[in-house]
Design a protein around this motif. Sequence first.
Motif, mmCIF file in Angstrom:
data_model
loop_
_atom_site.group_PDB
_atom_site.id
_atom_site.type_symbol
_atom_site.label_atom_id
_atom_site.label_comp_id
_atom_site.label_asym_id
_atom_site.label_seq_id
_atom_site.Cartn_x
_atom_site.Cartn_y
_atom_site.Cartn_z
ATOM 1 N N THR A 146 66.462 -36.619 -55.494
ATOM 2 C CA THR A 146 66.479 -35.458 -54.620
ATOM 3 C C THR A 146 65.095 -34.825 -54.559
ATOM 4 O O THR A 146 64.184 -35.172 -55.310
ATOM 5 N N SER A 147 64.932 -33.880 -53.645
ATOM 6 C CA SER A 147 63.666 -33.170 -53.529
ATOM 7 C C SER A 147 63.365 -32.415 -54.814
ATOM 8 O O SER A 147 64.256 -32.144 -55.625
ATOM 9 N N ALA A 148 62.102 -32.073 -54.977
ATOM 10 C CA ALA A 148 61.706 -31.341 -56.177
ATOM 11 C C ALA A 148 62.432 -30.007 -56.269
ATOM 12 O O ALA A 148 62.871 -29.602 -57.351
ATOM 13 N N SER A 149 62.577 -29.313 -55.128
ATOM 14 C CA SER A 149 63.260 -28.028 -55.136
ATOM 15 C C SER A 149 64.732 -28.162 -55.495
ATOM 16 O O SER A 149 65.338 -27.212 -55.997
ATOM 17 N N ALA A 150 65.312 -29.319 -55.236
ATOM 18 C CA ALA A 150 66.701 -29.588 -55.599
ATOM 19 C C ALA A 150 66.839 -30.145 -57.003
ATOM 20 O O ALA A 150 67.953 -30.488 -57.412
ATOM 21 N N GLY A 151 65.721 -30.269 -57.716
ATOM 22 C CA GLY A 151 65.764 -30.653 -59.110
ATOM 23 C C GLY A 151 65.340 -32.067 -59.432
ATOM 24 O O GLY A 151 65.387 -32.470 -60.594
ATOM 25 N N SER A 152 64.935 -32.844 -58.428
ATOM 26 C CA SER A 152 64.557 -34.246 -58.637
ATOM 27 C C SER A 152 65.646 -35.006 -59.379
ATOM 28 O O SER A 152 65.369 -35.823 -60.267
ATOM 29 N N ASN A 153 66.888 -34.753 -59.030
ATOM 30 C CA ASN A 153 68.010 -35.447 -59.642
ATOM 31 C C ASN A 153 68.104 -36.871 -59.124
ATOM 32 O O ASN A 153 67.812 -37.141 -57.958
ATOM 33 N N THR A 154 68.528 -37.787 -59.985
ATOM 34 C CA THR A 154 68.574 -39.200 -59.635
ATOM 35 C C THR A 154 69.991 -39.739 -59.664
ATOM 36 O O THR A 154 70.868 -39.223 -60.368
ATOM 37 N N ASN A 155 70.197 -40.803 -58.883
ATOM 38 C CA ASN A 155 71.462 -41.513 -58.868
ATOM 39 C C ASN A 155 71.174 -42.981 -58.594
ATOM 40 O O ASN A 155 70.240 -43.302 -57.862
ATOM 41 N N TYR A 156 71.991 -43.869 -59.186
ATOM 42 C CA TYR A 156 71.742 -45.296 -59.113
ATOM 43 C C TYR A 156 73.010 -46.057 -58.793
ATOM 44 O O TYR A 156 74.115 -45.657 -59.189
ATOM 45 N N ALA A 157 72.838 -47.168 -58.088
ATOM 46 C CA ALA A 157 73.936 -48.106 -57.939
ATOM 47 C C ALA A 157 74.311 -48.675 -59.298
ATOM 48 O O ALA A 157 73.456 -48.870 -60.167
ATOM 49 N N ASP A 158 75.593 -48.946 -59.492
ATOM 50 C CA ASP A 158 76.041 -49.482 -60.772
ATOM 51 C C ASP A 158 75.314 -50.775 -61.137
ATOM 52 O O ASP A 158 75.066 -51.042 -62.318
ATOM 53 N N SER A 159 74.957 -51.565 -60.145
ATOM 54 C CA SER A 159 74.345 -52.855 -60.395
ATOM 55 C C SER A 159 72.950 -52.755 -60.998
ATOM 56 O O SER A 159 72.458 -53.724 -61.582
ATOM 57 N N VAL A 160 72.291 -51.603 -60.860
ATOM 58 C CA VAL A 160 70.933 -51.448 -61.374
ATOM 59 C C VAL A 160 70.829 -50.383 -62.450
ATOM 60 O O VAL A 160 69.748 -50.203 -63.034
ATOM 61 N N LYS A 161 71.901 -49.689 -62.727
ATOM 62 C CA LYS A 161 71.880 -48.592 -63.695
ATOM 63 C C LYS A 161 71.426 -49.095 -65.060
ATOM 64 O O LYS A 161 71.916 -50.105 -65.569
ATOM 65 N N GLY A 162 70.480 -48.393 -65.645
ATOM 66 C CA GLY A 162 69.935 -48.781 -66.930
ATOM 67 C C GLY A 162 68.761 -49.721 -66.851
ATOM 68 O O GLY A 162 68.070 -49.933 -67.860
ATOM 69 N N ARG A 163 68.522 -50.303 -65.694
ATOM 70 C CA ARG A 163 67.411 -51.231 -65.506
ATOM 71 C C ARG A 163 66.330 -50.680 -64.585
ATOM 72 O O ARG A 163 65.147 -50.971 -64.783
ATOM 73 N N PHE A 164 66.731 -49.925 -63.568
ATOM 74 C CA PHE A 164 65.801 -49.387 -62.580
ATOM 75 C C PHE A 164 65.629 -47.888 -62.794
ATOM 76 O O PHE A 164 66.563 -47.190 -63.211
ATOM 77 N N THR A 165 64.443 -47.378 -62.467
ATOM 78 C CA THR A 165 64.158 -45.959 -62.532
ATOM 79 C C THR A 165 63.431 -45.528 -61.270
ATOM 80 O O THR A 165 62.382 -46.083 -60.940
ATOM 81 N N ILE A 166 63.983 -44.541 -60.570
ATOM 82 C CA ILE A 166 63.327 -43.970 -59.404
ATOM 83 C C ILE A 166 62.601 -42.697 -59.833
ATOM 84 O O ILE A 166 63.094 -41.939 -60.677
ATOM 85 N N SER A 167 61.427 -42.469 -59.258
ATOM 86 C CA SER A 167 60.655 -41.277 -59.574
ATOM 87 C C SER A 167 59.831 -40.872 -58.360
ATOM 88 O O SER A 167 59.746 -41.607 -57.373
ATOM 89 N N ARG A 168 59.228 -39.695 -58.438
ATOM 90 C CA ARG A 168 58.364 -39.229 -57.359
ATOM 91 C C ARG A 168 57.207 -38.437 -57.924
ATOM 92 O O ARG A 168 57.324 -37.797 -58.978
ATOM 93 N N ASP A 169 56.092 -38.478 -57.214
ATOM 94 C CA ASP A 169 54.868 -37.796 -57.606
ATOM 95 C C ASP A 169 54.457 -36.911 -56.443
ATOM 96 O O ASP A 169 54.018 -37.410 -55.401
ATOM 97 N N THR A 170 54.602 -35.601 -56.603
ATOM 98 C CA THR A 170 54.325 -34.673 -55.521
ATOM 99 C C THR A 170 52.861 -34.715 -55.101
ATOM 100 O O THR A 170 52.538 -34.719 -53.910
ATOM 101 N N ALA A 171 51.948 -34.748 -56.071
ATOM 102 C CA ALA A 171 50.525 -34.744 -55.765
ATOM 103 C C ALA A 171 50.117 -35.980 -54.972
ATOM 104 O O ALA A 171 49.279 -35.905 -54.072
#
Length: 124
Positions: free
Chosen positions: A52-77
């Motif tokens: 989610t957006s930074a203002s919404a807390g940068s919360n993450t969600n993953y498909a079950d098939s990739v959970k624990g293996r993939f990590t999504i992130s964002r860099d505002t700068a």
Amino acid sequence: QVQLVESGGGLVQPGGSLRLSCAASGFSFSRYAMSWYRQAPGKERELVATITSASAGSNTNYADSVKGRFTISRDTAKKTAYLQMNSLHPEDTAVYYCNARLFLLRVRTDSAYWGQGTQVTVSS
């Protein structure tokens, strides 16, 4: 103009890792939720991960098939979203697409953008 420029795809062995990048320009990156989708040959497009957006807390969600293996992130700068992919399987082989979508008061809007896609091939 609006652009989502992806990079980082390629060929990797099973068990290996890749990091995909999605550089955003032409819109307010910090206000948009960012997602990664993928589409394998003969299959429909699949949602892999969302942050989610930074203002919404940068919360993450993953498909079950990739959970624990993939990590999504964002860099505002850097106005860039990432997908760190570890312990890759041949089944992860697909074209990976970056997506940006605006949510207002947690309501999904029609403002959305797509990247061009980057190929990820997991093979020995």
